[in-house]
Structures are given as C-alpha cells and as structure tokens.
Enzyme design. Structure first.
Site, short mmCIF file in Angstrom:
data_model
loop_
_atom_site.label_atom_id
_atom_site.label_comp_id
_atom_site.label_asym_id
_atom_site.label_seq_id
_atom_site.Cartn_x
_atom_site.Cartn_y
_atom_site.Cartn_z
CG ASP A 83 3.16 32.50 7.41
OD1 ASP A 83 3.88 33.29 6.79
OD2 ASP A 83 2.79 31.39 6.95
CB SER A 223 7.13 22.58 0.93
OG SER A 223 6.82 22.74 2.29
#
Ligand code: 13P
Length: 338
Positions: A83, A223
């Site tokens: 990432d 999220s």
C-alpha cells in the site's frame, strides 16, 4: 493455494461485477481475522501492508505470517499488496519479498507528503510497471491526492482526479489499477457531516469509468467509521470526536461504476480498539494479552465479514484457480493483458 496476482483477482471481480476489499494489516491477529472472515464468507481477498506496517513487522514476520495464511486457508485466493509505495525502490523491495501487487503512489514525492508533478508521477509509475510486469506482479497507480495523513503518508490536501489526465496517465504508464481521489481521506476523521455529492465526488468515478472502462478503479480512504464502533471506544474511556466515513451504499454505487478495490484500514482499527477497551474495563484484573486480543480479533472479523458481503466478493473464492506469476509475466510480455 499460492498467493495470486491482484490483476487476476480484479479481472475476476470485473467479470463478476463485484468489488474486493483490500484490508490493511500489521500483525498476526489482523491477518487471522481477515482469513477467518474470508473463509466464513468464501471470499477472495487482498491483504495490504503500508511502509509503516512493513517496518513494524520487520518484513520477514509479515512474509511468514502470509505464508502461514496461504497454507492454512488453501481455498482462499489472496493477493499481498504494497500500500502506498513511495518510490520505485520500495516497490521493488516488496516484489523481492514476494508481494504479488504493488502501489506506486507517485501522486506524492518520495517524502510521502509533497504533491508531485504529473511528469514525475508518470516517470516513477512507468518504472515500477516495467519492473513489476516483468515478474508477473500487478501495479496500482494514483492520480490526484487524498486528504488526511496516515502512517506519515499524505499531503493533507485534496486534489480531485482529473478525468482527462486519468486517460493520459493510464496510457502512459500501463498500470493495472488506478486509485482515484474523490474527496475521501485516510483515518477516522473524513467528513464533519454525512457526506453528500459536494464533499464525496462519486460522480467523478462514473465519469472516469466511462472514459476508462477497462481500468480497475481503486477507492482509498473507504472506511465507513460506523457510529457504533466509535461509541464503543468512547463508552470505555476513549475520546474520539464525532465524524463520518464513506457510507457503504456509496461504495456500492462505485462498484457499479468500475471500482474493484476498496481500501479499508480504520474500521479494523476501531473494532480492535473498542473490543480491547471494553474487555479491560470489564475485567480490570486481566493481564493475559490473549484475553483481550481474542475479542479484538473477533470484532475485526465481524466488520470484515460485513464489508465482504456488502462489496459482493462473498461467495466467489471458489470461482477460479490462481494463474502462476510466471504465466502472468508471459501475458504481460505478449500484450494479452494490455
Ligand atoms: P481508511 O483510513 O478509510 O480505512 O483507508 C485506508 C486506506 O485507504 C489505505 O490505503
């Protein structure tokens, strides 16, 4: 099952019209929570590690934990992804370590903070594509910058992705997946009110997908920051401020328009922290870490299962056999994946 390339996993997702969660990890319990959730829902999955996570686990622990995951869950296709790689060197070291996918985040300079020029972004991303595809490994690039700062990464400024530049960027770099900036940010404090089209530019995803129908789109900062997880933390002594994340329905809308990879880290952290706080508040004399890490792991698993179901990856673990990276390398070389 050996780890699969992220490209294969996303190609399958595009064919099936679903999205795949990419969940961040930095310890054993998180990997276990994700693999258990994948087994319970029969989901293919992407596990990703930031540079911070790689340094926390000293790389080797992470690698061997992932080997254990593939050994213990042979029915689950799993891709291991770097990432926010900040440089070609970071991405190449991830490839050497056995990652099957890397993100070259050339939207920022190597310090991970300063917004970079388009030319710089193209140059470093192209360099990583050449090195990665020569080994069958997938590459994600990013155009535009997210808000927020996580693990020291982020400029703190939002620059939405320009659809015209996106077309040029994909053609110039040959990436497999494109992370787009649509107003989301990393961390728990994304929006100060329920996001609407003014702060969360979902329509931009639709526009980019129309222009780049073959490119897998990636949503970072996805999220949902569920109210109940924040409340749980605060109920047991936490002091988190009120905030809004990305509603799951908006992510589902994105999936209908080419979003194939959805990055989620904060929701796992919230679930873990709430469960640990609750356990220690209710059992103040406990001192065996397993007593609070077990409920923490279970709480994260519950969140991940819910996301796997909502993103549509549930039920797809058995759809395909992994294509070996050597075969992926051949497919890149012959242009079959262009
Ligand atoms: P969240 O902070 O919203 O979980 O985003 C994680 C992410 O995008 C990692 O790259």
């Amino acid at each position: 099952m050996p780890m699969v390339s992220m490209r294969q996993l996303l190609d399958e997702a595009a064919q099936g019209g679903y999205g795949v969660g990419a969940f961040n990890v930095h310890n054993m319990e998180q990997i276990q929570a994700i693999m258990e959730a994948a087994r319970a829902t029969s989901s293919p999955v992407i596990i990703q590690a930031s540079r911070g996570a790689r340094s926390y686990t000293n790389d080797r622990f992470l690698y061997h934990l992932m080997m254990a995951a593939t050994e213990l869950y042979p029915e689950i296709p799993v891709a291991l992804h770097q990432d926010h790689g900040n440089s070609p060197e970071t991405c190449k070291s991830a490839i050497d370590l056995g990652f099957t996918s890397v993100m070259m985040d050339g939207s920022l300079e190597e310090d991970g903070k300063t917004p970079a020029s388009f030319e710089y972004n193209v140059a470093v991303t192209r360099e990583v594509v050449e090195a990665a595809h020569a080994r069958g490994v997938t590459v994600e690039g990013e155009l535009g910058t997210l808000g927020g700062i996580e693990d020291g990464v982020g400029s703190g400024e939002v620059h939405l992705t320009d659809p015209d530049q996106a077309v040029e960027f994909v053609a110039a770099t040959g990436i497999d997946a494109l992370a787009v900036a649509i107003g989301t940010s990393h961390g728990a404090y994304k929006f100060s009110r329920k996001p609407d089209g003014e702060v969360l530019a979902m329509s931009l995803i639709e526009e980019i997908h129309q222009r780049l129908p073959e490119t897998h789109l990636v949503m970072h900062g996805s999220s949902s920051v569920p109210r109940e997880l924040v409340d749980e933390i605060n109920r047991y002594g936490g002091q988190m401020k009120e905030s809004w994340g990305v509603p799951v329905e908006e992510i589902q809308r994105g999936i209908q328009h080419g979003v194939r990879k959805i990055n989620v880290d904060t929701d796992s952290r919230l679930a873990i922290t709430g469960a640990i706080r609750k356990h220690l508040a209710e059992h103040p004399s406990d001192f065996d870490p397993r007593d609070y890490l077990k409920p923490a792991r279970a709480a994260m698993q519950q969140v991940i299962e819910a996301r796997m179901t909502a993103f549509g990856q549930a039920g797809h673990a058995g759809d395909y056999e992994p294509i070996p990276l050597e075969e992926m390398r051949e497919r890149y070389r012959t242009g079959a994946l262009a």
